[in-house]
Motif scaffolding. Structure first.
Motif, PDB file in Angstrom:
ATOM      1  N   SER A 285       0.840  -1.191   0.000  1.00 49.86           N
ATOM      2  CA  SER A 285       0.000   0.000   0.000  1.00 49.86           C
ATOM      3  C   SER A 285       0.873   1.236   0.000  1.00 49.86           C
ATOM      4  CB  SER A 285      -0.864   0.043   1.263  1.00 49.86           C
ATOM      5  OG  SER A 285      -1.270  -1.233   1.624  1.00 49.86           O
ATOM      6  N   HIS A 286       0.413   2.220  -0.724  1.00 52.66           N
ATOM      7  CA  HIS A 286       1.102   3.514  -0.738  1.00 52.66           C
ATOM      8  C   HIS A 286       0.976   4.144   0.651  1.00 52.66           C
ATOM      9  CE1 HIS A 286       2.177   7.597  -1.897  1.00 52.66           C
ATOM     10  NE2 HIS A 286       2.663   7.075  -3.018  1.00 52.66           N
ATOM     11  N   PRO A 287       2.069   4.697   1.175  1.00 56.61           N
ATOM     12  CA  PRO A 287       2.014   5.217   2.547  1.00 56.61           C
ATOM     13  C   PRO A 287       0.983   6.342   2.733  1.00 56.61           C
ATOM     14  CG  PRO A 287       4.083   5.804   1.471  1.00 56.61           C
ATOM     15  CD  PRO A 287       3.415   4.797   0.602  1.00 56.61           C
ATOM     16  N   LEU A 288       0.629   7.044   1.671  1.00 56.83           N
ATOM     17  CA  LEU A 288      -0.306   8.163   1.814  1.00 56.83           C
ATOM     18  C   LEU A 288      -1.738   7.788   1.460  1.00 56.83           C
ATOM     19  CD1 LEU A 288       1.877  11.074   0.422  1.00 56.83           C
ATOM     20  CD2 LEU A 288       1.429  10.420   2.788  1.00 56.83           C
ATOM     21  N   ASP A 289      -1.928   6.578   0.974  1.00 49.79           N
ATOM     22  CA  ASP A 289      -3.268   6.165   0.576  1.00 49.79           C
ATOM     23  C   ASP A 289      -3.370   4.644   0.633  1.00 49.79           C
ATOM     24  OD1 ASP A 289      -5.666   5.563  -0.528  1.00 49.79           O
ATOM     25  OD2 ASP A 289      -5.313   6.601  -2.437  1.00 49.79           O
ATOM     26  N   PRO A 290      -3.890   4.098   1.721  1.00 50.50           N
ATOM     27  CA  PRO A 290      -3.917   2.643   1.914  1.00 50.50           C
ATOM     28  C   PRO A 290      -4.646   1.912   0.792  1.00 50.50           C
ATOM     29  CG  PRO A 290      -4.682   3.803   3.883  1.00 50.50           C
ATOM     30  CD  PRO A 290      -4.506   4.839   2.835  1.00 50.50           C
ATOM     31  N   ASN A 291      -5.506   2.590   0.070  1.00 55.79           N
ATOM     32  CA  ASN A 291      -6.232   1.922  -1.011  1.00 55.79           C
ATOM     33  C   ASN A 291      -5.443   1.873  -2.314  1.00 55.79           C
ATOM     34  OD1 ASN A 291      -8.547   1.499   0.583  1.00 55.79           O
ATOM     35  ND2 ASN A 291      -9.093   3.661   0.301  1.00 55.79           N
ATOM     36  N   TRP A 292      -4.360   2.622  -2.342  1.00 55.76           N
ATOM     37  CA  TRP A 292      -3.502   2.675  -3.546  1.00 55.76           C
ATOM     38  C   TRP A 292      -2.514   1.513  -3.464  1.00 55.76           C
ATOM     39  CZ3 TRP A 292      -0.359   7.703  -5.041  1.00 55.76           C
ATOM     40  CH2 TRP A 292       0.350   7.453  -6.225  1.00 55.76           C
ATOM     41  N   LYS A 293      -2.715   0.499  -4.334  1.00 63.65           N
ATOM     42  CA  LYS A 293      -1.884  -0.702  -4.270  1.00 63.65           C
ATOM     43  C   LYS A 293      -0.816  -0.673  -5.383  1.00 63.65           C
ATOM     44  CE  LYS A 293      -4.538  -2.518  -1.075  1.00 63.65           C
ATOM     45  NZ  LYS A 293      -4.143  -2.347   0.323  1.00 63.65           N
ATOM     46  N   LEU A 294       0.360  -1.076  -4.990  1.00 59.59           N
ATOM     47  CA  LEU A 294       1.454  -1.158  -5.963  1.00 59.59           C
ATOM     48  C   LEU A 294       1.964  -2.596  -6.010  1.00 59.59           C
ATOM     49  CD1 LEU A 294       3.496   1.885  -4.615  1.00 59.59           C
ATOM     50  CD2 LEU A 294       2.069   1.907  -6.649  1.00 59.59           C
ATOM     51  N   PRO A 295       2.301  -3.091  -7.194  1.00 58.52           N
ATOM     52  CA  PRO A 295       2.844  -4.449  -7.287  1.00 58.52           C
ATOM     53  C   PRO A 295       4.316  -4.481  -6.854  1.00 58.52           C
ATOM     54  CG  PRO A 295       2.820  -3.455  -9.452  1.00 58.52           C
ATOM     55  CD  PRO A 295       2.199  -2.444  -8.522  1.00 58.52           C
ATOM     56  N   VAL A 296       4.760  -5.612  -6.329  1.00 59.09           N
ATOM     57  CA  VAL A 296       6.166  -5.790  -5.957  1.00 59.09           C
ATOM     58  C   VAL A 296       6.845  -6.671  -7.010  1.00 59.09           C
ATOM     59  CG1 VAL A 296       7.793  -6.706  -4.256  1.00 59.09           C
ATOM     60  CG2 VAL A 296       5.690  -5.573  -3.503  1.00 59.09           C
ATOM     61  N   TRP A 297       7.876  -6.124  -7.618  1.00 56.84           N
ATOM     62  CA  TRP A 297       8.628  -6.848  -8.642  1.00 56.84           C
ATOM     63  C   TRP A 297      10.043  -7.130  -8.139  1.00 56.84           C
ATOM     64  CZ3 TRP A 297       7.517  -7.564 -14.173  1.00 56.84           C
ATOM     65  CH2 TRP A 297       6.160  -7.365 -14.471  1.00 56.84           C
ATOM     66  N   ILE A 298      10.556  -8.259  -8.580  1.00 52.37           N
ATOM     67  CA  ILE A 298      11.990  -8.501  -8.394  1.00 52.37           C
ATOM     68  C   ILE A 298      12.665  -7.989  -9.659  1.00 52.37           C
ATOM     69  CG2 ILE A 298      13.797 -10.231  -8.029  1.00 52.37           C
ATOM     70  CD1 ILE A 298      11.590 -12.050  -6.862  1.00 52.37           C
ATOM     71  N   ALA A 299      13.694  -7.150  -9.516  1.00 54.80           N
ATOM     72  CA  ALA A 299      14.339  -6.581 -10.706  1.00 54.80           C
ATOM     73  C   ALA A 299      15.843  -6.774 -10.620  1.00 54.80           C
ATOM     74  CB  ALA A 299      13.994  -5.098 -10.826  1.00 54.80           C
ATOM     75  N   ASN A 300      16.434  -7.131 -11.762  1.00 54.71           N
ATOM     76  CA  ASN A 300      17.863  -7.495 -11.774  1.00 54.71           C
ATOM     77  C   ASN A 300      18.790  -6.298 -11.623  1.00 54.71           C
ATOM     78  OD1 ASN A 300      17.526  -6.370 -14.297  1.00 54.71           O
ATOM     79  ND2 ASN A 300      18.562  -8.015 -15.415  1.00 54.71           N
ATOM     80  N   PHE A 301      18.255  -5.081 -11.730  1.00 57.31           N
ATOM     81  CA  PHE A 301      19.166  -3.928 -11.670  1.00 57.31           C
ATOM     82  C   PHE A 301      19.242  -3.314 -10.273  1.00 57.31           C
ATOM     83  CE2 PHE A 301      14.988  -2.567 -13.203  1.00 57.31           C
ATOM     84  CZ  PHE A 301      14.664  -1.541 -12.320  1.00 57.31           C
ATOM     85  N   ILE A 302      18.551  -3.913  -9.308  1.00 56.53           N
ATOM     86  CA  ILE A 302      18.566  -3.346  -7.957  1.00 56.53           C
ATOM     87  C   ILE A 302      19.657  -4.028  -7.127  1.00 56.53           C
ATOM     88  CG2 ILE A 302      17.232  -2.946  -5.859  1.00 56.53           C
ATOM     89  CD1 ILE A 302      14.726  -3.053  -7.739  1.00 56.53           C
ATOM     90  N   LEU A 303      20.546  -3.212  -6.572  1.00 58.29           N
ATOM     91  CA  LEU A 303      21.692  -3.727  -5.832  1.00 58.29           C
ATOM     92  C   LEU A 303      21.322  -3.916  -4.365  1.00 58.29           C
ATOM     93  CD1 LEU A 303      24.291  -1.192  -7.269  1.00 58.29           C
ATOM     94  CD2 LEU A 303      23.986  -3.561  -7.998  1.00 58.29           C
ATOM     95  N   MET A 304      21.606  -5.102  -3.855  1.00 61.24           N
ATOM     96  CA  MET A 304      21.325  -5.365  -2.444  1.00 61.24           C
ATOM     97  C   MET A 304      22.237  -4.542  -1.541  1.00 61.24           C
ATOM     98  SD  MET A 304      19.194  -6.884  -0.586  1.00 61.24           S
ATOM     99  CE  MET A 304      19.186  -6.311   1.107  1.00 61.24           C
ATOM    100  N   ASP A 305      23.429  -4.175  -2.088  1.00 59.96           N
ATOM    101  CA  ASP A 305      24.433  -3.487  -1.273  1.00 59.96           C
ATOM    102  C   ASP A 305      24.136  -2.018  -1.059  1.00 59.96           C
ATOM    103  OD1 ASP A 305      26.073  -5.693  -0.895  1.00 59.96           O
ATOM    104  OD2 ASP A 305      26.913  -5.446  -2.902  1.00 59.96           O
TER     105      ASP A 305
END
Length: 766
Positions: free
Chosen positions: A312-332
């Motif tokens: 949920s978007h922090p400013l609007d609990p009804n606003w839903k966003l999908p969670v994707w795994i993406a190869n360009f995001i660095l864990m570090d």
RNA sequence: GCGGGCGUGGUGAAAUUGGUAGACACGCGAGAUUUAGGUUCUCGUGCCGCAAGGCGUGGGGGUUCAAGUCCCUCCGCCCGCACCA
């Protein structure tokens, strides 16, 4: 008419200097000291032209400062641990130490033939047990002082050779020896907690006044301090313990444009999902084949996988966003998770278009009528901006104000906090290799990791090892590995990882001050000789080596091995350019075959042919001398033919030291002819005994003006690291002297003065 | 991809702070010396043009009395990207 015979003169004087220990440095509180250091070489086998350039420049400074009355320390040693020795051991069935010390002997002889004013009595190699014993003592002190941690880190794993690979050993995602696809794998590793010192390392850059601006800027950017917002997205449908996904963003002002949340394939949530979702497992496995290099990750095609989880978007609990795994995001970096805002970030926009994710219209504008951009619009931090879709009643003037306002807003409402973040990661030093300094730690099942007692140092590398099998020989050397636990006496094992060679080079300059001391450093010597007044080396070391050294000296100061004043070890830094050469190639069976300069002949019109076969050779780009392109000139051959002075003079002529220099035959010939010309001048010119006559005519005055203008120009050239300008001034003076043929006592005097000045001014160079 | 740098004659390059672009060297041309070649010495040499003159610091644009130098933009090359050293 005599000729200068380098083959006789150079060995004669080099032997005399050796005999007299002319360049031995002794502490002398009565005189000002000057510590000049060039980055010490890796003993790869033979010196190359890059060494010649580096050490010729350092020697100019050393001899110049000596002539100006300084007590000069100018030492030399060997950065002697590292992978090539193990590769040679595997290829030739030798011991890495044998190979290394043989190379050192060759290169020492070659360096001596350059006539460098080095204090050879201080020489050491980092693979000497006397050196790495002291390094192990430093490690133990730093471990106790909390500078070292054991933590998980990602490595390249070759599943066939069963070994960890360096990034450079991964070629197109495959192991260089096995050809097997390489996988990212997590391991327990020793690491220096350099990121704890990020702020100090960053702010102290301001005081490095005599470092090149570009290096200071590169270090600043590498440390990469940023202020942003950290907050959590509440999840729906995530495994237990993942009720929230924390993200870090430097652009919280774009939060109203968020259209997805992205997590790294190495993120704990991704790992949790992997367990019972084969699609996720397959996707993450594919991402892990990418290796560990940041450049590879960034350049790879951007890919993602929808996890099915929403937040949920922090400013609007009804606003839903999908969670994707993406190869360009660095864990570090940050929290290993981001939100994507396609309107204001090009990569996010590309990603949304590719996977058909919602793209929210631009809600930031520079002016009243900015349309929805085709490309993402990044609101500038310093210019006036305007929120189009109003952000919860906030209004701002610039992008930076928008960021600050959003952080304040989030803190006020309690759903996020402003944090400082650094790009700098901790310095992993564990290497799964034999040829490095052993990490002085013992693993005990009951006591955990136990430091080796200082009295038991050094932990020496065992000699009886073989490289006929893959993996680290230390792992299978039970006689060495199995020891009693120092705490409880039970059966325990030594740490078999060795230290990154960057550790060795992070304090060698301090060791040169007292290379035989029984402790890592000796305070009387350190107090007199440190800091390094002038450090010289390749710009390729601008970040890692120099940053690690800066960190290490801070840690040494905190553990009482250096005074606080040596926290910054290098007062002045100069980064020199590379030595390049044309490349030559012919086509053979459709493949490019590189030729060495000795295999190629140039005719008057510049065409090149292959010696022997006479086939036409194509002349390629002028690039850094390298074995792979065979465009290498061996310094020893040049020194044998022309003498060291010719090589040194060529290196210092023409090209500004910070820029690349192209090695050419014509240039070497020119340098040789000039030295002969100066020699001849001394023979030919009449110059009297130097007595000053009563009256001095116009011609003599003109020559004297030239002499003194040269003295000024040469001095400024050396002080300002523009040896090419010094050389040009010396040419001018030589030309003026050669033309000053008039007779008379005043001319004899002016010639005497000019020639004497010429010799003195050339002496740091040749 | 991100960070940093560099780009001036045929070539390597000079040009304190925005003030005569090309110092110095290589190469090339002409001549002298030498049995000849190399060496050495003298003179010339940014480009176009017979000349007058014009054009010139990677391309384009801008600021300025004045730009190689400052600003914007594009192009090309190089270095680094965390396990090469």
């Amino acid at each position: 008419m005599s000729r200068y015979n380098a083959r006789e003169a150079e060995p004669k004087w080099q032997a005399a200097w050796d005999e007299a220990e002319s360049f031995r440095a002794e502490r002398d509180p009565a005189r000002p000291k000057y510590y000049v250091l060039e980055m010490f070489p890796y003993p790869s086998g033979r010196i190359h032209m890059g060494h010649v350039r580096n050490y010729a420049m350092g020697d100019v400074i050393a001899r110049y400062k000596r002539a100006r009355g300084f007590n000069v320390l100018h030492p030399m040693g060997w950065d002697a641990f590292g992978m090539p020795a193990e590769n040679a051991a595997m290829a030739n069935n030798t011991h890495p130490g044998t190979w290394t010390y043989e190379n050192i002997a060759t290169m020492r002889r070659q360096l001596k033939s350059m006539g460098l004013s080095l204090d050879w009595t201080r020489e050491f190699a980092t693979c000497d047990p006397e050196y790495y014993a002291q390094q192990q003592a430093l490690f133990l002190d730093m471990l106790e002082a909390g500078f070292i941690a054991r933590r998980k880190a990602v490595v390249n794993w070759d599943p066939v050779d069963m070994t960890v690979l360096a990034n450079e050993q991964v070629i197109d995602g495959k192991g260089w020896r096995s050809g097997a696809p390489v996988e990212r794998q997590e391991r327990q590793q020793w690491a220096f907690k350099i990121s704890d010192m990020a702020d100090d390392l960053l702010s102290a850059i301001d005081d490095l006044k005599d470092w090149p601006d570009k290096v200071r800027l590169m270090q600043s950017n590498w440390i990469g301090k940023s202020r942003g917002l950290e907050f959590g997205f509440k999840t729906q449908g995530a495994p237990d313990g993942h009720g929230e996904v924390a993200v870090y963003t430097t652009r919280p002002d774009t939060l109203m444009g968020a259209s997805f949340v992205g997590i790294s394939p190495d993120h704990p949530l991704a790992k949790a999902l992997e367990a019972d979702n084969p699609d996720v497992a397959a996707f993450c496995a594919e991402c892990r084949r990418l290796g560990t290099s940041e450049a590879d990750l960034e350049k790879a095609e951007k890919k993602g996988l929808d996890t099915g989880i929403t937040v949920s978007h922090p400013l609007d609990p009804n606003w839903k966003l999908p969670v994707w795994i993406a190869n360009f995001i660095l864990m570090d970096y940050g929290t290993g998770a981001i939100f994507g805002c396609p309107a204001h970030d090009q990569r996010d926009l590309d990603f949304c278009r590719k996977y058909d994710l919602p793209v929210i219209d631009t809600f930031f504008a520079l002016d009243d009528d900015t349309p929805v951009a085709k490309d993402a619009f990044v609101p500038p931090k310093t210019e006036k901006v305007r929120w189009v879709n109003h952000f919860a009643g906030l209004d701002v003037a610039t992008g930076q104000e928008a960021i600050d306002a959003t952080i304040a807003f989030a803190e006020e409402h309690g759903w996020g906090k402003g944090v400082e973040n650094y790009r700098l990661r901790d310095w992993g030093i564990s290497r799964q290799r034999y040829w490095g300094a052993p990490i002085p730690v013992i693993h005990c099942e009951t006591c955990g990791t136990v430091p080796v007692a200082k009295a038991d140092l050094p932990v020496k590398l065992p000699e009886d090892v073989t490289f006929d099998r893959p993996g680290n020989p230390l792992d299978r050397h039970d006689a060495w590995r199995k020891v009693p636990c120092p705490k409880c006496g039970a059966d325990a094992t030594r740490e078999t990882d060795t230290m990154d060679t960057f550790v060795d080079s992070s304090w060698y300059f301090a060791r040169f001050c007292s290379p035989r001391a029984e402790t890592p450093t000796d305070s009387a010597d350190i107090d007199y000789w440190m800091n390094v007044d002038q450090y010289i080396g390749g710009v390729e070391h601008a970040i890692l080596h120099l940053l690690y050294s800066r960190f290490f000296c801070r840690a040494m100061a905190a553990t009482q091995h250096l005074p606080q004043s040596a926290r910054e070890p290098f007062n002045a830094l100069f980064t020199q350019g590379m030595v390049t050469h044309e490349t030559y190639s012919v086509k053979e069976d459709g493949k490019t075959l590189w030729l060495t300069p000795e295999e190629v002949q140039r005719d008057e019109s510049g065409n090149a042919t292959r010696i022997g076969s006479r086939e036409s050779v194509s002349i390629g780009a002028t690039t850094k001398m390298s074995k792979s392109k065979k465009n290498v000139i061996d310094p020893e051959a040049i020194i044998e033919q022309y003498g060291a002075d010719t090589a040194r003079w060529f290196m210092l002529s023409d090209s500004p030291p910070e820029r690349d220099v192209e090695w050419t035959n014509a240039g070497v010939e020119g340098a040789w002819r000039f030295l002969q010309r100066v020699w001849r001048l001394m023979d030919d010119l009449k110059y009297g005994d130097g007595a000053k006559p009563d009256s001095i005519g116009d011609s003599a005055t003109a020559l004297r003006r030239m002499t003194h203008s040269a003295i000024q120009g040469v001095t400024e050239g050396i002080e300002g690291f523009s040896f090419n300008k010094s050389v040009a001034k010396l040419y001018e003076l030589t030309n003026a002297l050669a033309k000053a043929k008039e007779t008379g006592a005043d001319m004899d005097f002016a010639r005497h003065e000019g020639l004497r000045a010429l010799c003195i001014m050339m002496s740091p160079m040749v």
